[in-house]
Design a protein around this motif. Structure first.
Motif, PDB file in Angstrom:
ATOM      1  N   LEU A  42      43.468  40.473  24.972  1.00  0.00           N
ATOM      2  CA  LEU A  42      43.971  41.672  25.640  1.00  0.00           C
ATOM      3  C   LEU A  42      43.227  41.993  26.935  1.00  0.00           C
ATOM      4  CD1 LEU A  42      46.212  43.731  25.287  1.00  0.00           C
ATOM      5  CD2 LEU A  42      44.632  45.154  23.990  1.00  0.00           C
ATOM      6  N   SER A  43      41.908  41.936  26.929  1.00  0.00           N
ATOM      7  CA  SER A  43      41.169  42.305  28.148  1.00  0.00           C
ATOM      8  C   SER A  43      41.427  41.296  29.268  1.00  0.00           C
ATOM      9  CB  SER A  43      39.675  42.457  27.875  1.00  0.00           C
ATOM     10  OG  SER A  43      39.137  41.264  27.384  1.00  0.00           O
ATOM     11  N   VAL A  44      41.514  40.018  28.945  1.00  0.00           N
ATOM     12  CA  VAL A  44      41.811  38.989  29.950  1.00  0.00           C
ATOM     13  C   VAL A  44      43.218  39.206  30.510  1.00  0.00           C
ATOM     14  CG1 VAL A  44      42.230  36.507  30.300  1.00  0.00           C
ATOM     15  CG2 VAL A  44      40.272  37.265  28.939  1.00  0.00           C
ATOM     16  N   LEU A  45      44.186  39.447  29.621  1.00  0.00           N
ATOM     17  CA  LEU A  45      45.566  39.672  30.065  1.00  0.00           C
ATOM     18  C   LEU A  45      45.660  40.895  30.970  1.00  0.00           C
ATOM     19  CD1 LEU A  45      47.420  38.965  26.707  1.00  0.00           C
ATOM     20  CD2 LEU A  45      47.200  37.434  28.678  1.00  0.00           C
ATOM     21  N   ASN A  46      45.000  41.981  30.571  1.00  0.00           N
ATOM     22  CA  ASN A  46      45.013  43.201  31.380  1.00  0.00           C
ATOM     23  C   ASN A  46      44.431  42.946  32.766  1.00  0.00           C
ATOM     24  OD1 ASN A  46      46.174  44.591  29.257  1.00  0.00           O
ATOM     25  ND2 ASN A  46      44.266  45.588  28.629  1.00  0.00           N
ATOM     26  N   GLU A  47      43.309  42.227  32.827  1.00  0.00           N
ATOM     27  CA  GLU A  47      42.668  41.911  34.117  1.00  0.00           C
ATOM     28  C   GLU A  47      43.585  41.085  34.999  1.00  0.00           C
ATOM     29  OE1 GLU A  47      38.846  39.991  33.725  1.00  0.00           O
ATOM     30  OE2 GLU A  47      38.228  41.436  32.196  1.00  0.00           O
ATOM     31  N   LYS A  48      44.199  40.057  34.414  1.00  0.00           N
ATOM     32  CA  LYS A  48      45.067  39.159  35.190  1.00  0.00           C
ATOM     33  C   LYS A  48      46.294  39.895  35.717  1.00  0.00           C
ATOM     34  CE  LYS A  48      42.930  35.159  34.323  1.00  0.00           C
ATOM     35  NZ  LYS A  48      42.307  34.329  35.347  1.00  0.00           N
ATOM     36  N   ILE A  49      46.874  40.756  34.894  1.00  0.00           N
ATOM     37  CA  ILE A  49      48.054  41.517  35.321  1.00  0.00           C
ATOM     38  C   ILE A  49      47.675  42.481  36.443  1.00  0.00           C
ATOM     39  CG2 ILE A  49      49.753  43.260  34.618  1.00  0.00           C
ATOM     40  CD1 ILE A  49      49.623  41.890  31.765  1.00  0.00           C
ATOM     41  N   GLU A  50      46.594  43.220  36.257  1.00  0.00           N
ATOM     42  CA  GLU A  50      46.189  44.185  37.292  1.00  0.00           C
ATOM     43  C   GLU A  50      45.779  43.498  38.587  1.00  0.00           C
ATOM     44  OE1 GLU A  50      43.500  47.226  35.776  1.00  0.00           O
ATOM     45  OE2 GLU A  50      45.276  48.407  35.239  1.00  0.00           O
ATOM     46  N   ALA A  51      45.241  42.281  38.503  1.00  0.00           N
ATOM     47  CA  ALA A  51      44.814  41.558  39.696  1.00  0.00           C
ATOM     48  C   ALA A  51      45.993  41.228  40.623  1.00  0.00           C
ATOM     49  CB  ALA A  51      44.081  40.275  39.306  1.00  0.00           C
ATOM     50  N   VAL A  52      47.193  41.074  40.043  1.00  0.00           N
ATOM     51  CA  VAL A  52      48.370  40.744  40.867  1.00  0.00           C
ATOM     52  C   VAL A  52      49.341  41.923  41.015  1.00  0.00           C
ATOM     53  CG1 VAL A  52      48.259  38.268  40.397  1.00  0.00           C
ATOM     54  CG2 VAL A  52      49.619  39.742  38.898  1.00  0.00           C
ATOM     55  N   SER A  53      48.981  43.067  40.473  1.00  0.00           N
ATOM     56  CA  SER A  53      49.849  44.255  40.530  1.00  0.00           C
ATOM     57  C   SER A  53      49.383  45.164  41.660  1.00  0.00           C
ATOM     58  CB  SER A  53      49.782  45.032  39.210  1.00  0.00           C
ATOM     59  OG  SER A  53      50.124  44.213  38.139  1.00  0.00           O
ATOM     60  N   GLU A  54      49.977  44.992  42.826  1.00  0.00           N
ATOM     61  CA  GLU A  54      49.575  45.786  43.980  1.00  0.00           C
ATOM     62  C   GLU A  54      49.893  47.263  43.746  1.00  0.00           C
ATOM     63  OE1 GLU A  54      51.273  44.131  47.522  1.00  0.00           O
ATOM     64  OE2 GLU A  54      50.745  42.103  46.871  1.00  0.00           O
ATOM     65  N   ASN A  55      48.878  48.081  43.860  1.00  0.00           N
ATOM     66  CA  ASN A  55      49.011  49.544  43.751  1.00  0.00           C
ATOM     67  C   ASN A  55      49.459  50.028  42.369  1.00  0.00           C
ATOM     68  OD1 ASN A  55      48.361  49.753  46.548  1.00  0.00           O
ATOM     69  ND2 ASN A  55      50.483  49.247  47.019  1.00  0.00           N
ATOM     70  N   TRP A  56      49.383  49.170  41.365  1.00  0.00           N
ATOM     71  CA  TRP A  56      49.782  49.573  40.013  1.00  0.00           C
ATOM     72  C   TRP A  56      48.670  49.247  39.022  1.00  0.00           C
ATOM     73  CZ3 TRP A  56      54.072  52.047  38.217  1.00  0.00           C
ATOM     74  CH2 TRP A  56      55.112  52.222  39.121  1.00  0.00           C
ATOM     75  N   THR A  57      48.203  50.264  38.320  1.00  0.00           N
ATOM     76  CA  THR A  57      47.306  50.017  37.200  1.00  0.00           C
ATOM     77  C   THR A  57      48.203  49.925  35.963  1.00  0.00           C
ATOM     78  OG1 THR A  57      47.038  52.359  36.726  1.00  0.00           O
ATOM     79  CG2 THR A  57      45.413  51.345  38.227  1.00  0.00           C
ATOM     80  N   LEU A  58      47.708  49.309  34.930  1.00  0.00           N
ATOM     81  CA  LEU A  58      48.484  49.228  33.685  1.00  0.00           C
ATOM     82  C   LEU A  58      48.823  50.619  33.163  1.00  0.00           C
ATOM     83  CD1 LEU A  58      46.720  46.250  31.944  1.00  0.00           C
ATOM     84  CD2 LEU A  58      49.159  46.407  32.400  1.00  0.00           C
ATOM     85  N   ALA A  59      47.914  51.547  33.317  1.00  0.00           N
ATOM     86  CA  ALA A  59      48.129  52.910  32.820  1.00  0.00           C
ATOM     87  C   ALA A  59      49.312  53.598  33.512  1.00  0.00           C
ATOM     88  CB  ALA A  59      46.861  53.741  33.002  1.00  0.00           C
ATOM     89  N   ARG A  60      49.601  53.228  34.759  1.00  0.00           N
ATOM     90  CA  ARG A  60      50.716  53.828  35.500  1.00  0.00           C
ATOM     91  C   ARG A  60      52.060  53.206  35.142  1.00  0.00           C
ATOM     92  NH1 ARG A  60      50.680  53.380  41.450  1.00  0.00           N
ATOM     93  NH2 ARG A  60      52.588  54.580  41.237  1.00  0.00           N
ATOM     94  N   MET A  61      52.044  52.030  34.558  1.00  0.00           N
ATOM     95  CA  MET A  61      53.291  51.320  34.259  1.00  0.00           C
ATOM     96  C   MET A  61      53.975  51.916  33.032  1.00  0.00           C
ATOM     97  SD  MET A  61      52.039  47.395  34.644  1.00  0.00           S
ATOM     98  CE  MET A  61      51.120  46.884  36.091  1.00  0.00           C
TER      99      MET A  61
END
Length: 137
Positions: free
Chosen positions: A63-82
């Motif tokens: 989970l932590s690796v997936l969260n990091e990888k997703i946020e790294a390519v999500s411009e201006n979006w944190t997971l919490a905002r999605m």
């Protein structure tokens, strides 16, 4: 045109639903009891259980690796905002892209379909944009 419903596609759909339920219940680790209850309540067929379980266990294990990888390519979006569903779809697809040999095109197309089915009208494009970037890395 009717899409062929591959057994793994059904497992992915259950995985997203299971992850959503875990998010709502604030359960951020794999629970065999929770999984078994979900599988029973939703009538998950035995032939789907192994792949479905492998997906959700893999997601929680990484989970932590997936969260990091997703946020790294999500411009201006944190997971919490999605939206919660988008977050679940992205974690599932990121897991498959990074930790399985499922073809990238299959992973991305399935994720877009799940986002369109369960989330907002803009979610398909949103998920596609993030996964395209993730797949290129």
């Amino acid at each position: 045109m009717q899409r062929e419903h591959h057994p793994n596609a059904q497992s992915r759909e259950w995985a997203v639903q299971f992850l959503y339920q875990c998010e709502i219940e604030k359960l951020f680790f794999f629970s065999a009891n929770h999984f078994d209850r979900f599988a029973s309540d939703f009538g998950v067929e035995r032939e789907h259980t192994a792949y479905f379980r492998r997906l959700v266990e893999g997601i929680f294990d990484n989970l932590s690796v997936l969260n990091e990888k997703i946020e790294a390519v999500s411009e201006n979006w944190t997971l919490a905002r999605m939206p919660v569903i988008d977050r679940c779809v992205l974690r599932l697809a990121a897991y498959e892209l990074l930790f399985t040999d499922t073809p990238k095109k299959v992973v991305i197309n399935e994720a877009i379909e799940l986002a369109k089915k369960y989330s907002t009208e803009n979610s398909g494009a949103f998920v596609n944009g993030i996964l395209d970037k993730l797949a290129q890395k």
